[in-house]
Design an enzyme around this catalytic site. Structure first.
Site, short mmCIF file in Angstrom:
data_model
loop_
_atom_site.label_atom_id
_atom_site.label_comp_id
_atom_site.label_asym_id
_atom_site.label_seq_id
_atom_site.Cartn_x
_atom_site.Cartn_y
_atom_site.Cartn_z
N LYS A 53 32.05 63.25 79.18
CA LYS A 53 30.65 63.67 79.23
C LYS A 53 29.71 62.46 79.27
O LYS A 53 28.77 62.41 80.07
CB LYS A 53 30.31 64.52 78.01
CG LYS A 53 31.07 65.83 77.90
CD LYS A 53 30.56 66.68 76.74
CE LYS A 53 30.76 66.03 75.38
NZ LYS A 53 32.17 65.83 75.04
N ARG A 130 26.57 72.50 70.30
CA ARG A 130 28.00 72.75 70.11
C ARG A 130 28.27 74.10 69.46
O ARG A 130 29.43 74.49 69.33
CB ARG A 130 28.63 71.63 69.28
CG ARG A 130 28.79 70.34 70.04
CD ARG A 130 29.66 69.37 69.30
NE ARG A 130 29.91 68.16 70.08
CZ ARG A 130 30.68 67.16 69.66
NH1 ARG A 130 31.25 67.22 68.47
NH2 ARG A 130 30.86 66.10 70.42
N ARG A 164 41.11 55.13 74.54
CA ARG A 164 39.74 54.61 74.54
C ARG A 164 39.61 53.33 73.73
O ARG A 164 40.18 53.19 72.66
CB ARG A 164 38.77 55.65 73.96
CG ARG A 164 38.46 56.77 74.90
CD ARG A 164 37.27 57.58 74.47
NE ARG A 164 37.46 58.27 73.20
CZ ARG A 164 36.76 59.35 72.85
NH1 ARG A 164 35.84 59.83 73.65
NH2 ARG A 164 36.98 59.93 71.68
N ARG A 208 37.97 53.52 68.08
CA ARG A 208 37.17 54.33 67.17
C ARG A 208 38.06 54.91 66.07
O ARG A 208 39.21 55.26 66.30
CB ARG A 208 36.49 55.47 67.93
CG ARG A 208 35.28 55.03 68.69
CD ARG A 208 34.72 56.09 69.60
NE ARG A 208 34.85 57.47 69.14
CZ ARG A 208 34.36 58.52 69.79
NH1 ARG A 208 33.72 58.34 70.92
NH2 ARG A 208 34.51 59.73 69.33
N ARG A 219 39.90 67.85 66.42
CA ARG A 219 38.61 67.94 67.10
C ARG A 219 38.69 68.89 68.29
O ARG A 219 37.77 69.68 68.54
CB ARG A 219 38.16 66.56 67.58
CG ARG A 219 37.77 65.61 66.45
CD ARG A 219 37.53 64.21 66.97
NE ARG A 219 36.36 64.16 67.83
CZ ARG A 219 36.17 63.23 68.76
NH1 ARG A 219 37.07 62.29 68.96
NH2 ARG A 219 35.07 63.24 69.49
#
Length: 273
Positions: A53, A130, A164, A208, A219
């Protein structure tokens, strides 16, 4: 929350509607923007964690000249600020849970207030809403024109999240994963090359804290549980565009521009005019 109401009411919109719910047949009822038309568009980007996103919203932000506002970034900024919400947010994020409506709206309100002071108009929202309650709050105070729902298979999402990396110096995002997923249930195979950092960033990369397999799966579970009602909320309004990413940025970016009825070169020339 009052600040969100005031700021969102102050923005203007241009009419742009999508009635399709699939990228393959998505069409728009309006032409491309004329060179002098203001860019106060108000779009929302939906999609599971790791789908991209932020990547696509930031590219469209640069192309269209409207701010990209990612609530995930707002949360991480608050976490690093050592402010009053920092400890509470840290516990929520590290467990892969959703941040409460109250906190998210508070952070979004402050961001919009700062943007208004800097003369911003319009937005590309990433990570909000959300929940249906958040969507209803947003719907009460502004006219969202388009909701782009980016989609990838869950296995690809997990690989992307685990790959990531972020540069601690320039804050740019990279990905070390090389993804080759076989097609399932009629979906085509997906290949994504790594998005590797330049030499000056290699020794400054970090992962992260919430990009662990356990947290990512949690998640995704929570997102899928909450996302269906939100998607239906916007689908019933004729605003939802579902876009199955065909691969990495080189494959997906031109196709996304096509379904959005945008021309990259034309928009850049328009923005410079």
């Amino acid at each position: 929350m009052a600040a969100v109401f005031r700021l969102l009411k102050s923005t203007t919109t241009i009419s742009r509607r999508f009635s399709s719910t699939s990228a393959s047949s998505a069409t728009t009822t309006t032409n491309k923007w004329s060179p002098r038309q203001p860019r106060n568009i108000q779009w929302v980007f939906l999609g599971c964690p790791g789908v991209g996103k932020g990547t696509y919203a930031s590219r469209l932000s640069a192309l269209l000249g409207v701010p990209h506002i990612a609530t995930g970034d707002l949360v991480r900024e608050e976490l690093s600020s050592a402010g009053p919400l920092s400890k509470q947010l840290g516990e929520i994020v590290n467990q892969g849970k959703l941040v409460s409506d109250e906190i998210i709206i508070n952070l979004l309100s402050k961001r919009l207030e700062a943007g208004e002071a800097n003369g911003e108009a319009g937005f590309l929202l990433d990570g909000f809403p959300r929940t249906v309650r958040q969507a209803e709050i947003l719907d009460d105070v502004t006219d969202i024109e388009l909701v782009v729902n980016l989609k990838l298979p869950e296995g690809v999402l997990i690989e992307k999240c685990l790959g990531r990396r972020i540069c601690s110096q320039c804050n740019k995002n990279f990905n070390v994963a090389s993804i080759n997923a076989q097609g399932e249930n009629g979906r085509p195979s997906i290949s994504m090359a790594p998005l590797l950092p330049p030499p000056q960033c290699v020794t400054k990369l970090y992962t992260r804290s919430d990009d662990t397999e356990i947290v990512v799966k949690e998640r995704l579970r929570i997102y899928n549980e909450k996302s269906q009602p939100v998607e239906e909320f916007y689908r019933s309004q004729g605003k939802l565009l579902e876009f199955d990413l065909p691969g990495g940025i080189p494959e997906s970016w031109p196709k996304l521009l096509e379904v959005l009825n945008l021309d990259e070169q034309e928009e850049k020339q328009s923005a410079a005019a």
